[in-house]
Scaffold this active site. Sequence first.
Site, PDB file in Angstrom:
ATOM      1  N   HIS A 168       0.859  -1.185   0.000  1.00 30.25           N
ATOM      2  CA  HIS A 168       0.000   0.000   0.000  1.00 30.25           C
ATOM      3  C   HIS A 168       0.896   1.237   0.000  1.00 30.25           C
ATOM      4  O   HIS A 168       1.972   1.219   0.614  1.00 30.25           O
ATOM      5  CB  HIS A 168      -0.858   0.064   1.282  1.00 30.25           C
ATOM      6  CG  HIS A 168      -2.141  -0.694   1.222  1.00 30.25           C
ATOM      7  ND1 HIS A 168      -2.684  -1.306   2.329  1.00 30.25           N
ATOM      8  CD2 HIS A 168      -3.002  -0.939   0.201  1.00 30.25           C
ATOM      9  CE1 HIS A 168      -3.828  -1.886   2.003  1.00 30.25           C
ATOM     10  NE2 HIS A 168      -4.033  -1.689   0.709  1.00 30.25           N
ATOM     11  N   CYS A 264      -2.013   2.896   9.131  1.00 27.15           N
ATOM     12  CA  CYS A 264      -3.027   1.914   8.720  1.00 27.15           C
ATOM     13  C   CYS A 264      -4.164   1.828   9.740  1.00 27.15           C
ATOM     14  O   CYS A 264      -5.303   1.509   9.386  1.00 27.15           O
ATOM     15  CB  CYS A 264      -2.420   0.522   8.582  1.00 27.15           C
ATOM     16  SG  CYS A 264      -1.310   0.346   7.197  1.00 27.15           S
TER      17      CYS A 264
END
Length: 703
Positions: A168, A264
């Site tokens: 990511h 996150c």
Amino acid sequence: MNSQIRYLMCPPDYYDVDYVINPWMEGNIHKSSRDRAVEQWHNLYKILKEHAIVDLVPPQPGWPDMVFTANAGLVLGDRVVMSRFLHKERQGEEPFFKQWFEENGYKIYELPKDLPFEGAGDALLDREGRWLWAGYGFRSELDSHPYLAKWLDIEVLSLRLIDERFYHLDTCFCPLTDGYLLYYPAAFDSYSNRLIEMRVAPEKRIAIAESDAVNFACNAVNIEQVVVMNKASDALKARLSEIGFQLIETPLTEFLKAGGAAKCLTLRVTEPIREEVHANMPVESRIVRMEGHLLDAGLINRALDLVVDNGGSFQVLNFQLGEQRQSTSRAEIKVSAPSHGVMEEIISQLIDLGAVDLPEDERDAKLEPVTVAGVAPDDFYVTTIYPTEVRIQGQWIKVENQRMDGAIAVSQTPQGWVARCKLLRDLEVGEQVVVDVQGIRTIRKTESREKRNAEEFSFMSAGVSSERRVELVVEQVAWELRKIRDAGGKVVVTAGPVVIHTGGGEHLARLIREGYVQVLLGGNAIAVHDLEQAIMGTSLGVDMKRGVAVRGGHRHHLKVINTIRRYGSIAKAVEAGIIKSGVMYECVKNNVPFCLAGSIRDDGPLPDTQMDLLKAQAEYAELLKGADMILMLSSMLHSIGVGNMTPAGVKMVCVDINPAVVTKLSDRGSIESVGVVTDVGLFLSLLVQQLDKLTSPYTAKVS
Ligand SMILES: NC(=O)c1ccc[n+]([C@@H]2O[C@H](COP(=O)([O-])OP(=O)(O)OC[C@H]3O[C@@H](n4cnc5c(N)ncnc54)[C@H](O)[C@@H]3O)[C@@H](O)[C@H]2O)c1
């Protein structure tokens, strides 16, 4: 605490590593400690609450990764683009996050079902609000980026992730207050790194080391001057403090086991809009069609790999598999690229593989005039060895004089449009040259499977053969030579002086004498050493019969050059009876044209050596016309030169002792080229033996 800034978090009640969807999870299934995870999460929650408001979304049993709220969606102002998770393991989180956004009054945007996008995990706003950095490569699709630009009315800069540990964007990239950027450059391809460097000034870029990156230093939460992360090295701490940031470390090791950390675990749900910023999306898409033996010839894999390797992404819209053994397959592929430059690179390579625009998308080739003689317009299309056509006023025109590394010049004649491959230096002012990659296609033969297999078998297929296969290749080359000679065809030989040093001179001479060679191309050296052998019996001063160096032999070749210079040419020296054998002698006696192209290291040179390189190139090109086969014998320089001038469809055999040279020369992506890694003297001696066998009465009777 800043009441303008809000975050969304999800308590870790059901958090665990239950499956593997990234490299961090491997070996960690059910290895995280629930108690420690809860404690670490609460510590982070407490820190954030000191600086901002933190909202909570209720955790759900069965969805352990819901704790990573960064992937809920992407917020700007009162709009949210919901995530479309790539993995089914996370898709079940989507409705719960959607419900939270609905309840909190956000305007919801949803991507098409088959278009993955993983929210703020893969899309990070520049902290000055100037643009959005969006990642692709592992979880989110490049094709989702134009939607973000449109819905959020912001410029989107696409960055391609290439290291699967940093799957990511927020695992390796963190925009900070005042335009600073914390990032790990090795996680991005070179195009993305250039883009970052163009947008962020050097003094604002904080490139971190791998040791910090694997501790998820980039997965940080930045609230004004505060940066919260799992762990930082002393060097990183010093750098951040130097530029005025207050670093807060809070261990998040239990979450690292699932591939996440501070960033996150949070989603910033208040992101102010800058009124003057508007959508700008450089992502381009094109649909191309490929047809042929896509699967068994590996074409489709090569096409899709090259799209990704060059920084694009693809979607196979349609694939029709050939039903019969003979029938071809057809695929329609949507190609997306983060910029026009990347798209051009991808499409030009797809054109080489035979891809064409869909008929409904077909457009004329773009033309631009030459304004300086010998200089093509920027962005000109660089030609390849494959037969090419360009579309002019709705008509496909075949390009003449096909060769690689040229430009396509288009002109109108009384007979119609003419397109020609031209070298840059030959371009004239006012001539129209094809630029960009539209309206261009290459024509690939789609031979039947049987025919292709037979061809490949009879010509060994493209590739480098090992020593064990040398004899087999020699056998097949001998057959080809016989066939071409009997049919009155044309074989061109390019040879370097090694042919003479390895004792192959007499064999090559014999091939010429017996009509197997129609043209000889080389440099000064092949002729000098052949003549030295013919006149003095030595090659580079070594007696070719006894294999020992002759006293003063190192001067022999200069004496020979001098002799030929006295006669004015090789042909005149042959006429005068000075030369009575050898490769050059046979060329003269059998009217086999030759061209010796000069080089910087030439001694003499011989009077026949063409020292004007442009003329030498033109002579080579002329002599190569109509060749059926080219034998490249141990001259890297001249063989590469010849390879560049030769269109696809001409059989090429490259013999060299160095596998790298053979690979370079025979890797033309066409089935007609074959490489042989062996000693050239040995190759030639085996070749004449084989030709002897073919012509012996015994073989003739048997066959
Ligand atoms: N005295 C002179 O005038 C002189 C001498 C040497 C070269 N040159 C010139 O320099 C240029 C480059 O020369 P070149 O073509 O010889 O060099 P090159 O480096 O282009 O090619 C020589 C090739 O031969 C290969 N090779 C070496 N030993 C081999 C063997 N036993 N079997 C098979 N392959 C073998 C090498 O791997 C190499 O690829 C030419 O234009 C040549 O005429 C001039």
